[in-house]
Design a protein around this motif. Structure first.
Motif, PDB file in Angstrom:
ATOM      1  N   MET A   1      33.878  -0.042  37.330  1.00 32.20           N
ATOM      2  CA  MET A   1      34.811   0.776  38.017  1.00 32.20           C
ATOM      3  C   MET A   1      35.924   1.082  37.173  1.00 32.20           C
ATOM      4  O   MET A   1      36.714   0.801  35.997  1.00 32.20           O
ATOM      5  CB  MET A   1      35.478   0.129  39.060  1.00 32.20           C
ATOM      6  N   LYS A   2      36.493   2.473  37.393  1.00 30.26           N
ATOM      7  CA  LYS A   2      38.146   3.195  36.577  1.00 30.26           C
ATOM      8  C   LYS A   2      38.807   3.043  37.210  1.00 30.26           C
ATOM      9  O   LYS A   2      38.760   3.273  38.648  1.00 30.26           O
ATOM     10  CB  LYS A   2      37.504   4.771  36.124  1.00 30.26           C
ATOM     11  N   SER A   3      39.812   2.902  36.222  1.00 30.03           N
ATOM     12  CA  SER A   3      41.265   2.932  37.660  1.00 30.03           C
ATOM     13  C   SER A   3      41.754   4.168  37.050  1.00 30.03           C
ATOM     14  O   SER A   3      41.077   5.539  36.335  1.00 30.03           O
ATOM     15  CB  SER A   3      42.199   2.018  36.399  1.00 30.03           C
ATOM     16  N   LEU A   4      42.943   4.816  37.684  1.00 30.35           N
ATOM     17  CA  LEU A   4      43.207   5.967  38.260  1.00 30.35           C
ATOM     18  C   LEU A   4      43.582   6.439  36.578  1.00 30.35           C
ATOM     19  O   LEU A   4      43.163   7.940  36.140  1.00 30.35           O
ATOM     20  CB  LEU A   4      44.719   6.640  38.910  1.00 30.35           C
ATOM     21  N   LEU A   7      40.958   6.611  34.667  1.00 32.51           N
ATOM     22  CA  LEU A   7      40.278   8.629  34.801  1.00 32.51           C
ATOM     23  C   LEU A   7      40.399  10.073  33.938  1.00 32.51           C
ATOM     24  O   LEU A   7      40.406  10.914  33.907  1.00 32.51           O
ATOM     25  CB  LEU A   7      40.075   9.265  36.517  1.00 32.51           C
ATOM     26  N   ILE A  10      39.987  10.066  30.914  1.00 32.95           N
ATOM     27  CA  ILE A  10      38.638  11.235  31.064  1.00 32.95           C
ATOM     28  C   ILE A  10      39.137  12.494  31.070  1.00 32.95           C
ATOM     29  O   ILE A  10      37.981  13.779  30.313  1.00 32.95           O
ATOM     30  CB  ILE A  10      37.332  10.566  31.669  1.00 32.95           C
ATOM     31  N   ARG A  11      39.254  12.849  32.299  1.00 28.44           N
ATOM     32  CA  ARG A  11      39.405  14.211  32.359  1.00 28.44           C
ATOM     33  C   ARG A  11      40.286  14.952  31.087  1.00 28.44           C
ATOM     34  O   ARG A  11      39.802  16.350  30.789  1.00 28.44           O
ATOM     35  CB  ARG A  11      40.757  14.384  33.291  1.00 28.44           C
ATOM     36  N   THR A  14      38.034  15.312  28.642  1.00 28.00           N
ATOM     37  CA  THR A  14      36.554  16.294  29.013  1.00 28.00           C
ATOM     38  C   THR A  14      37.063  17.246  28.894  1.00 28.00           C
ATOM     39  O   THR A  14      37.077  18.064  28.143  1.00 28.00           O
ATOM     40  CB  THR A  14      35.723  15.731  29.824  1.00 28.00           C
ATOM     41  N   ARG A  17      36.886  19.569  25.646  1.00 34.29           N
ATOM     42  CA  ARG A  17      36.147  19.636  25.347  1.00 34.29           C
ATOM     43  C   ARG A  17      35.930  20.781  25.818  1.00 34.29           C
ATOM     44  O   ARG A  17      34.400  21.645  24.940  1.00 34.29           O
ATOM     45  CB  ARG A  17      35.175  18.384  25.396  1.00 34.29           C
TER      46      ARG A  17
ATOM     47  N   ASP B 134      32.232  13.798  33.711  1.00 33.38           N
ATOM     48  CA  ASP B 134      32.852  13.877  33.145  1.00 33.38           C
ATOM     49  C   ASP B 134      33.231  15.467  33.320  1.00 33.38           C
ATOM     50  O   ASP B 134      35.167  15.694  33.022  1.00 33.38           O
ATOM     51  CB  ASP B 134      32.974  13.436  31.847  1.00 33.38           C
ATOM     52  N   GLU B 258      29.612   4.491  39.362  1.00 37.65           N
ATOM     53  CA  GLU B 258      29.771   3.550  38.382  1.00 37.65           C
ATOM     54  C   GLU B 258      31.181   3.895  37.533  1.00 37.65           C
ATOM     55  O   GLU B 258      31.568   2.475  37.633  1.00 37.65           O
ATOM     56  CB  GLU B 258      28.718   4.078  36.883  1.00 37.65           C
ATOM     57  N   TYR B 259      31.946   4.843  38.388  1.00 36.37           N
ATOM     58  CA  TYR B 259      33.639   5.178  38.030  1.00 36.37           C
ATOM     59  C   TYR B 259      33.780   4.240  39.121  1.00 36.37           C
ATOM     60  O   TYR B 259      35.298   4.992  38.811  1.00 36.37           O
ATOM     61  CB  TYR B 259      34.282   6.499  37.576  1.00 36.37           C
ATOM     62  N   GLY B 260      33.409   3.584  40.222  1.00 36.43           N
ATOM     63  CA  GLY B 260      34.278   3.245  41.403  1.00 36.43           C
ATOM     64  C   GLY B 260      34.889   4.706  42.231  1.00 36.43           C
ATOM     65  O   GLY B 260      35.547   4.141  43.279  1.00 36.43           O
ATOM     66  N   LEU B 261      33.618   5.474  42.236  1.00 34.13           N
ATOM     67  CA  LEU B 261      34.652   6.901  42.975  1.00 34.13           C
ATOM     68  C   LEU B 261      34.143   7.164  44.308  1.00 34.13           C
ATOM     69  O   LEU B 261      34.482   7.288  45.441  1.00 34.13           O
ATOM     70  CB  LEU B 261      34.237   8.110  42.788  1.00 34.13           C
ATOM     71  N   PHE B 267      39.809   3.560  44.993  1.00 29.48           N
ATOM     72  CA  PHE B 267      41.081   3.411  43.894  1.00 29.48           C
ATOM     73  C   PHE B 267      41.814   2.211  44.564  1.00 29.48           C
ATOM     74  O   PHE B 267      43.540   2.295  43.949  1.00 29.48           O
ATOM     75  CB  PHE B 267      41.431   4.590  44.276  1.00 29.48           C
TER      76      PHE B 267
END
Lengths: 124, 599
Positions: A1-4, A7, A10-11, A14, A17, B134, B258-261, B267
């Motif tokens: 799970m990723k927090s806001l 994310l 990562i945005r 990326t 890149r 990503d 995996e990202y919790g989406l 959220f």
């Protein structure tokens, strides 16, 4: 799970890149390295790699590094053009890998070309 | 995560994959490693660029050089010349169909094929790596979900979709916002969101390309829809014949989890949503909403009468909101950019853009996305590049087996839902098949009806029996055994089927016949009354004839004829025996003097 926040991180990472896949080059700074036989023989490849490294380190996602052919002044190779939008093109000559971090820091980040490395200085 | 100085984008859509793009990717990686460039240049497999005609397509950034029809043996040259030395490989650069230019400086957006397009649903196709979440995130992915969940109420989300004027892209054109609202209003302990990815129209591949090129856009939109209507579970019903789409969708769902989406408490808003894929076995009728839902439930894919509508009683007898892939592909953009932005594109009653799959007798086979209201003519000529080999355009078929054929006189029709229906066809899911002077319109109608007879589920009599009878009549006509009164019989059958069939498939099944009768009645009459096929297409009605004045007696035709139907001596005109002739056309292809013609 990723927090806001994760994310968002990562945005950003990326985006830097894949930024070079956009075609609106209006605000993109271009570093163009002469990489014909003369350039490569004079050591352009390590110079280019240093540019890629340095830009990577500083996460400069508005800068692209590309190659070009022989400009005709083979004696001055390796040559590097830095083209900042809205500014005149600056050409550096006899560039060595150890000069790259200064060009990136002073010219690309702070907007002040490194006068002593430029073609103007070399020709005088 | 490193920055590379150059990216090589290779199309991994179905079109380019079948012309060998996977080999290209391997070859690029191999060659880059050989030259020690693997840390400088990254190879990315993307979704469909749209210009399938020119595939396999390779784009090199930051230059934006657009290479087309790249073969494995060309990879060496691109690596050593372009990537190593910075010299573009001119002879592999795409040739613009309109300007005939081969300009290495031209970027993708300035090519005639893309210039008039406006990509909303396809925005990420051909730009990102669909197997990497990503990259989707970097293109503002899942920002709309975040916005909806954290700053908007459920009513506000539905309102935004309503105001945008988005209509169902699967063909019906029902206002999407209304569908959401009705499902929202239904009371139940469990509701479902479903995605119709059972793209069945012959020649249509836009949903496939979206799933292959940008699967996260669909996942994000379905999660937004789940939030809006109050559903915690979604299903994507996709054809098993789309292996690349299924694979990328599965990867995307896993990454989103995996990202919790996807999953519990997204959220940390307390909203739960998860998705599952259901594979369809490829029955055309399963694209019909009630049949699709029965199929998801594990029952036979047969339609049931409506009402009750799915919004009230759908999957597992619970309220269900079903949208098409392309409809979902617009949702996140509407939430992010606002309803007004979306409504600023298109015509009064049809907002936004539409993706079309261009196929048939057209130069640029591929996928195009244009604002609603663009005239057919500019899609076919400006973007599509017209008919190949200088043949004359005859008709364009839109809407698949439920749609119709439009003639040249209607080419200036602006494309939107209502104009196409008024013209006697329909939007459908967006297949657009172009026909030239060599296509027989009676045979085209017969082809589509043949498809319908195969695909009819057989539940209701008008569709099961009626379409079969229509096909029999058409078969007779193309065999030259048509009778006076056949046209009237076809029309009567068509009207009855339209009025009485159970589901959308049956209701629209006679459309190809009705629309060709409307615009090409003279071709039907020529077949029936004069036993003649004006397009020289129907085998039973044509004869191969050698013009004695042009024949030099070279014997090439006699040697190639598999039925030994051609006789004659050297340097004397030959003759075809119509009784033996199989009408294969080999002799006509072989003749160097243009002496053989179809009559």
């Amino acid at each position: 799970m990723k927090s806001l926040a994760e994310l968002e991180a990562i945005r950003k990472a990326t985006a830097s890149r894949i930024n070079l896949r956009h075609e609106d080059a209006a605000d993109t700074t271009r570093v163009v390295i002469g990489m014909a036989t003369c350039g490569i023989a004079a050591g352009a490849r390590p110079v280019m790699l240093s540019f890629v490294d340095e830009i990577n380190k500083r996460q400069l996602n508005h800068v692209t590094v590309s190659q070009t052919g022989c400009i005709g002044m083979c004696r001055l190779e390796p040559m590097v053009d830095v083209i900042v939008p809205g500014k005149e093109k600056v050409t550096y000559v006899h560039v060595k890998p150890e000069m790259v971090s200064r060009i990136v820091a002073e010219h690309i980040v702070n907007g002040r070309p490194v006068a002593e490395y430029t073609i103007g200085a070399a020709e005088n | 995560m490193d920055i590379y100085r150059a990216h090589v984008l290779v199309c991994g859509g179905t079109g380019c994959s079948s012309s060998g793009s996977a080999t290209l990717i391997d070859r690029f990686n191999e060659k880059l490693a050989e030259h020690g460039l693997e840390k400088e240049v990254k190879v990315v497999r993307t979704g469909c660029f749209g210009l399938c005609e020119a595939g396999p397509v390779v784009i090199v950034y930051p230059d934006g050089t657009f290479y087309s029809r790249v073969k494995p043996e060309n990879v060496d040259e691109i690596v050593t010349e372009h990537l190593l030395k910075g010299r573009k490989v001119e002879h592999l650069v795409y040739v613009d169909h309109a300007t005939r230019e081969q300009d290495a400086e031209k970027t993708l957006d300035s090519i005639t094929f893309y210039k008039q397009q406006h990509r909303v649903a396809l925005r990420n196709c051909g730009v990102i790596d669909p197997e990497n979440i990503d990259e989707y995130l970097a293109m503002d992915g899942y920002r709309a979900l975040e916005k909806a969940l954290t700053t908007m109420t459920r009513e506000e989300v539905i309102d935004e979709i309503l105001k945008s004027g988005l209509r169902g892209r699967g063909g019906g054109g029902f206002p999407t916002g209304l569908k959401w609202k009705f499902t929202y209003q239904s009371q139940a302990d469990q509701k479902y969101v479903a995605c119709n990815a059972d793209e069945g129209d012959p020649g249509a591949f836009m949903d496939r390309s979206i799933l292959e090129g940008d699967p996260h856009a669909i996942i994000e939109a379905m999660a937004i829809a789940g939030y809006a209507i109050g559903a915690s579970q979604g299903y994507i019903y996709v054809r098993a014949e789309y292996p690349i789409a299924v694979k990328r969708l599965s990867i995307a769902i896993d990454q989103a989890r995996e990202y919790g989406l996807l999953g519990k408490n997204i959220f940390e808003t307390g909203f739960d949503f998860d998705l599952n894929i259901r594979l369809g076995a490829g029955a055309f009728v399963c694209g019909e909403e009630t049949a699709l839902m029965h199929s998801i439930e594990g029952k036979r894919g047969e339609p049931t009468p409506r009402p009750p509508f799915p919004a009230v009683k759908g999957l597992f007898a619970k309220p269900t909101m079903l949208n098409n892939v392309e409809t979902y592909a617009n949702v996140a953009q509407i939430i992010l950019n606002g309803a007004d932005w979306f409504a600023s594109m298109g015509t009064e009653k049809s907002k936004g853009t539409k993706v079309f799959a261009l196929g048939g007798k057209i130069n640029n086979t591929g996928l195009v996305e244009i604002p609603m209201g663009t005239p057919l003519r500019s899609i076919i000529y400006d973007i599509g590049g017209g008919c190949p080999n200088g043949k004359k355009f005859k008709a364009v078929q839109t809407g698949g087996p439920s749609g119709g054929c439009l003639p040249e006189s209607l080419l200036d029709t602006p494309v939107d839902y209502d104009n196409l229906i008024a013209a006697g066809s329909m939007m459908g899911s967006g297949g657009m098949i172009v026909m030239d002077e060599d296509n027989c319109m009676v045979d085209i109608a017969r082809f589509y009806l043949d498809f319908i007879v195969d695909e009819s589920c057989g539940k209701c009599a008008p569709c099961r029996i009626g379409t079969k009878r229509m096909l029999e009549i058409l078969n007779r006509i193309v065999e030259g055994k048509g009778e006076e009164g056949d046209i009237e019989k076809l029309e009567e059958l068509a009207e009855t089927i339209k009025a009485t069939a159970l589901c959308g498939l049956g209701n629209t099944a006679p459309n190809p016949v009705l629309s060709t009768l409307r615009f090409f009645r003279d071709e039907y009459e020529a077949h029936i009354k004069e036993h003649r096929c004006p397009a020289h297409h129907c085998k039973a009605l044509l004869q191969y004839v050698i013009d004695p004045a042009k024949c030099r007696g070279c014997t090439a035709c006699a040697r190639v004829c598999p039925a030994e139907a051609i006789t004659g001596t050297v340097k004397n005109p030959h003759v075809i025996d119509p009784k033996k002739c199989l009408k294969c056309g080999s002799c006509m292809e072989k003749c160097r003097f243009g002496a053989i013609s179809r009559q």
